[in-house]
Design a protein around this motif. Structure first.
Motif, PDB file in Angstrom:
ATOM      1  N   PRO A  80     -41.712  41.639   2.094  1.00 42.26           N
ATOM      2  CA  PRO A  80     -40.392  41.108   1.564  1.00 42.26           C
ATOM      3  C   PRO A  80     -40.599  39.589   1.607  1.00 42.26           C
ATOM      4  O   PRO A  80     -41.110  39.270   2.626  1.00 42.26           O
ATOM      5  N   PRO A  81     -40.014  38.892   0.715  1.00 45.50           N
ATOM      6  CA  PRO A  81     -39.786  37.694   0.609  1.00 45.50           C
ATOM      7  C   PRO A  81     -39.174  36.939   1.542  1.00 45.50           C
ATOM      8  O   PRO A  81     -38.084  37.452   2.090  1.00 45.50           O
ATOM      9  N   LEU A  82     -39.598  35.876   1.999  1.00 43.69           N
ATOM     10  CA  LEU A  82     -38.946  35.032   3.335  1.00 43.69           C
ATOM     11  C   LEU A  82     -37.923  34.056   2.356  1.00 43.69           C
ATOM     12  O   LEU A  82     -38.243  33.342   1.482  1.00 43.69           O
ATOM     13  N   PRO A  83     -36.840  33.754   3.186  1.00 39.13           N
ATOM     14  CA  PRO A  83     -36.144  32.704   2.580  1.00 39.13           C
ATOM     15  C   PRO A  83     -36.829  31.146   2.362  1.00 39.13           C
ATOM     16  O   PRO A  83     -37.666  31.235   3.200  1.00 39.13           O
ATOM     17  N   CYS A 112     -37.272  48.451   4.793  1.00 39.82           N
ATOM     18  CA  CYS A 112     -35.958  47.985   3.974  1.00 39.82           C
ATOM     19  C   CYS A 112     -35.132  47.224   4.651  1.00 39.82           C
ATOM     20  O   CYS A 112     -34.668  47.476   5.721  1.00 39.82           O
ATOM     21  N   LEU A 113     -34.765  46.349   3.950  1.00 41.46           N
ATOM     22  CA  LEU A 113     -33.736  45.032   4.723  1.00 41.46           C
ATOM     23  C   LEU A 113     -32.488  45.066   4.160  1.00 41.46           C
ATOM     24  O   LEU A 113     -31.802  44.258   4.248  1.00 41.46           O
ATOM     25  N   ASP A 114     -32.207  46.179   3.216  1.00 42.42           N
ATOM     26  CA  ASP A 114     -30.792  46.239   2.700  1.00 42.42           C
ATOM     27  C   ASP A 114     -29.756  46.304   3.468  1.00 42.42           C
ATOM     28  O   ASP A 114     -29.769  46.809   4.705  1.00 42.42           O
ATOM     29  N   GLY A 115     -28.703  45.423   3.289  1.00 43.39           N
ATOM     30  CA  GLY A 115     -27.793  45.082   4.152  1.00 43.39           C
ATOM     31  C   GLY A 115     -27.838  44.293   5.245  1.00 43.39           C
ATOM     32  O   GLY A 115     -27.043  44.113   5.999  1.00 43.39           O
ATOM     33  N   GLU A 120     -31.500  37.170   9.282  1.00 45.10           N
ATOM     34  CA  GLU A 120     -32.088  37.838  10.222  1.00 45.10           C
ATOM     35  C   GLU A 120     -33.401  38.574   9.776  1.00 45.10           C
ATOM     36  O   GLU A 120     -33.878  39.285  10.538  1.00 45.10           O
ATOM     37  N   ALA A 121     -33.711  38.357   8.596  1.00 43.26           N
ATOM     38  CA  ALA A 121     -34.872  39.217   7.931  1.00 43.26           C
ATOM     39  C   ALA A 121     -36.107  38.897   8.484  1.00 43.26           C
ATOM     40  O   ALA A 121     -36.734  39.887   9.033  1.00 43.26           O
ATOM     41  N   LEU A 122     -36.565  37.479   8.888  1.00 45.75           N
ATOM     42  CA  LEU A 122     -37.692  37.042   9.509  1.00 45.75           C
ATOM     43  C   LEU A 122     -37.720  37.977  10.764  1.00 45.75           C
ATOM     44  O   LEU A 122     -38.846  38.381  11.293  1.00 45.75           O
ATOM     45  N   ASP A 123     -36.851  37.688  11.798  1.00 47.32           N
ATOM     46  CA  ASP A 123     -36.986  38.573  13.092  1.00 47.32           C
ATOM     47  C   ASP A 123     -37.081  39.867  12.861  1.00 47.32           C
ATOM     48  O   ASP A 123     -37.721  40.284  13.924  1.00 47.32           O
ATOM     49  N   HIS A 124     -36.467  40.240  12.334  1.00 49.82           N
ATOM     50  CA  HIS A 124     -36.209  41.801  12.117  1.00 49.82           C
ATOM     51  C   HIS A 124     -37.692  42.269  11.424  1.00 49.82           C
ATOM     52  O   HIS A 124     -38.121  43.202  12.311  1.00 49.82           O
ATOM     53  N   VAL A 125     -38.249  41.700  10.501  1.00 46.65           N
ATOM     54  CA  VAL A 125     -39.588  42.063  10.092  1.00 46.65           C
ATOM     55  C   VAL A 125     -40.630  41.777  11.186  1.00 46.65           C
ATOM     56  O   VAL A 125     -41.359  42.960  11.452  1.00 46.65           O
ATOM     57  N   LEU A 126     -40.601  40.684  11.846  1.00 45.77           N
ATOM     58  CA  LEU A 126     -41.758  40.177  12.753  1.00 45.77           C
ATOM     59  C   LEU A 126     -41.417  41.515  14.040  1.00 45.77           C
ATOM     60  O   LEU A 126     -42.481  42.083  14.767  1.00 45.77           O
ATOM     61  N   GLN A 147     -39.280  54.325   5.218  1.00 44.48           N
ATOM     62  CA  GLN A 147     -38.849  52.941   4.627  1.00 44.48           C
ATOM     63  C   GLN A 147     -39.051  52.788   3.158  1.00 44.48           C
ATOM     64  O   GLN A 147     -38.128  52.409   2.331  1.00 44.48           O
ATOM     65  N   LEU A 148     -39.976  53.454   2.608  1.00 42.50           N
ATOM     66  CA  LEU A 148     -40.194  53.765   1.050  1.00 42.50           C
ATOM     67  C   LEU A 148     -39.171  54.585   0.449  1.00 42.50           C
ATOM     68  O   LEU A 148     -38.518  53.881  -0.510  1.00 42.50           O
ATOM     69  N   ARG A 149     -38.585  55.436   1.209  1.00 41.82           N
ATOM     70  CA  ARG A 149     -37.459  56.336   0.535  1.00 41.82           C
ATOM     71  C   ARG A 149     -36.371  55.420   0.539  1.00 41.82           C
ATOM     72  O   ARG A 149     -35.464  55.263  -0.402  1.00 41.82           O
ATOM     73  N   ARG A 150     -36.036  54.628   1.715  1.00 38.68           N
ATOM     74  CA  ARG A 150     -34.679  53.577   1.542  1.00 38.68           C
ATOM     75  C   ARG A 150     -34.985  52.700   0.499  1.00 38.68           C
ATOM     76  O   ARG A 150     -34.029  52.233  -0.012  1.00 38.68           O
ATOM     77  N   LEU A 151     -36.158  51.909   0.465  1.00 37.00           N
ATOM     78  CA  LEU A 151     -36.492  50.855  -0.425  1.00 37.00           C
ATOM     79  C   LEU A 151     -36.070  51.607  -1.967  1.00 37.00           C
ATOM     80  O   LEU A 151     -35.698  50.877  -2.797  1.00 37.00           O
ATOM     81  N   ALA A 152     -36.672  52.832  -2.197  1.00 36.10           N
ATOM     82  CA  ALA A 152     -36.510  53.534  -3.611  1.00 36.10           C
ATOM     83  C   ALA A 152     -35.043  53.788  -3.846  1.00 36.10           C
ATOM     84  O   ALA A 152     -34.548  53.453  -5.082  1.00 36.10           O
ATOM     85  N   ARG A 153     -34.111  54.034  -2.864  1.00 41.97           N
ATOM     86  CA  ARG A 153     -32.865  54.445  -3.044  1.00 41.97           C
ATOM     87  C   ARG A 153     -32.091  52.987  -3.618  1.00 41.97           C
ATOM     88  O   ARG A 153     -31.333  53.040  -4.419  1.00 41.97           O
TER      89      ARG A 153
END
Length: 170
Positions: A80-83, A112-115, A120-126, A147-153
Motif C-alpha cells: 500500500p502507498p505510504l503518506p 487491507c487497510l480499509d478503515g 496508523e498505516a505505516l505502523d500497522h503494515v510494519l 487479505q486479498l478477499r478483504r481488498l477485493a470487497r
C-alpha cells in the motif's frame, strides 16, 4: 477496460455492471482482484439484485481460489502507498521488511487497510509484516488469501459506488 461506473442518471452502477458485456465486467473485476477465475465466476452469475449479494458472491469466489489462482492474484499486488510525508527511514524499514517477506514467501505482502487512519498505516503494515514473517508458508497463504478477499470487497464496493455525490449507496 473497467466498467465505466455511472454515478448519476437513470441506472445505478450495479445496473450498469449487471448489463455490461461479460468480458467487460470480468475486466473490471480484475481491477479488484487479479484472478481470472474469480472474475469470470462473478461475472457469469450476474445479475445481482444488490451490492450485498454481489459482495457475498465475491467472498464465496475468493474462498474457492485454488493455489494457482491465489498465486495469480498475489503477483499483481503491491505494498500500500505510504503518506507523502513519511520519513525516508520508514521507507527503508518498510522496503527491508517487504524484501524479507517476499524472500520467505515468494510473493508480495498484502494487507487491507480499509478503515484504518492514514496516520496508523505505516505502523500497522510494519507490525503485520513482522508478525506474519513467523507464519509457516501454508498458514501465510491463508492469511494472504483473507487479505486479498478483504481488498477485493473494498475495491468492488468502491468501483460500484463511484466517486460522485449522487452515487448509489447501499
Amino acid at each position: 477496460m473497467p466498467v465505466r461506473v455511472q454515478t448519476c442518471g437513470t441506472s445505478s452502477p450495479l445496473e450498469h455492471f449487471n448489463s455490461a458485456p461479460a468480458d467487460v465486467a470480468a475486466q473490471s473485476l480484475l481491477t479488484c482482484l487479479n484472478s481470472h477465475r474469480w472474475a469470470h465466476r462473478i461475472a457469469s452469475h450476474r445479475p445481482y439484485p444488490d451490492l450485498p449479494s454481489l459482495l457475498a458472491a465475491a467472498d464465496e469466489a475468493s474462498y474457492d481460489l485454488a493455489p494457482e489462482d491465489l498465486t495469480e492474484a498475489l503477483a499483481a499486488e503491491a505494498l500500500p502507498p505510504l503518506p507523502e510525508d513519511t520519513y525516508a527511514v520508514a521507507h527503508t524499514a518498510l522496503s527491508a521488511a517487504h524484501a524479507a517477506y517476499e524472500a520467505r514467501f515468494g510473493h508480495a505482502f498484502v494487507i487491507c487497510l480499509d478503515g484504518l487512519p492514514v496516520t496508523e498505516a505505516l505502523d500497522h503494515v510494519l507490525g503485520d509484516i513482522r508478525s506474519r514473517l513467523t507464519n509457516d508458508p501454508e498458514e501465510e497463504r491463508l492469511v494472504a488469501a483473507e487479505q486479498l478477499r478483504r481488498l477485493a470487497r473494498g475495491r468492488l464496493t468502491g468501483m460500484l459506488r463511484g466517486a460522485g455525490n449522487c452515487a448509489t449507496s447501499h
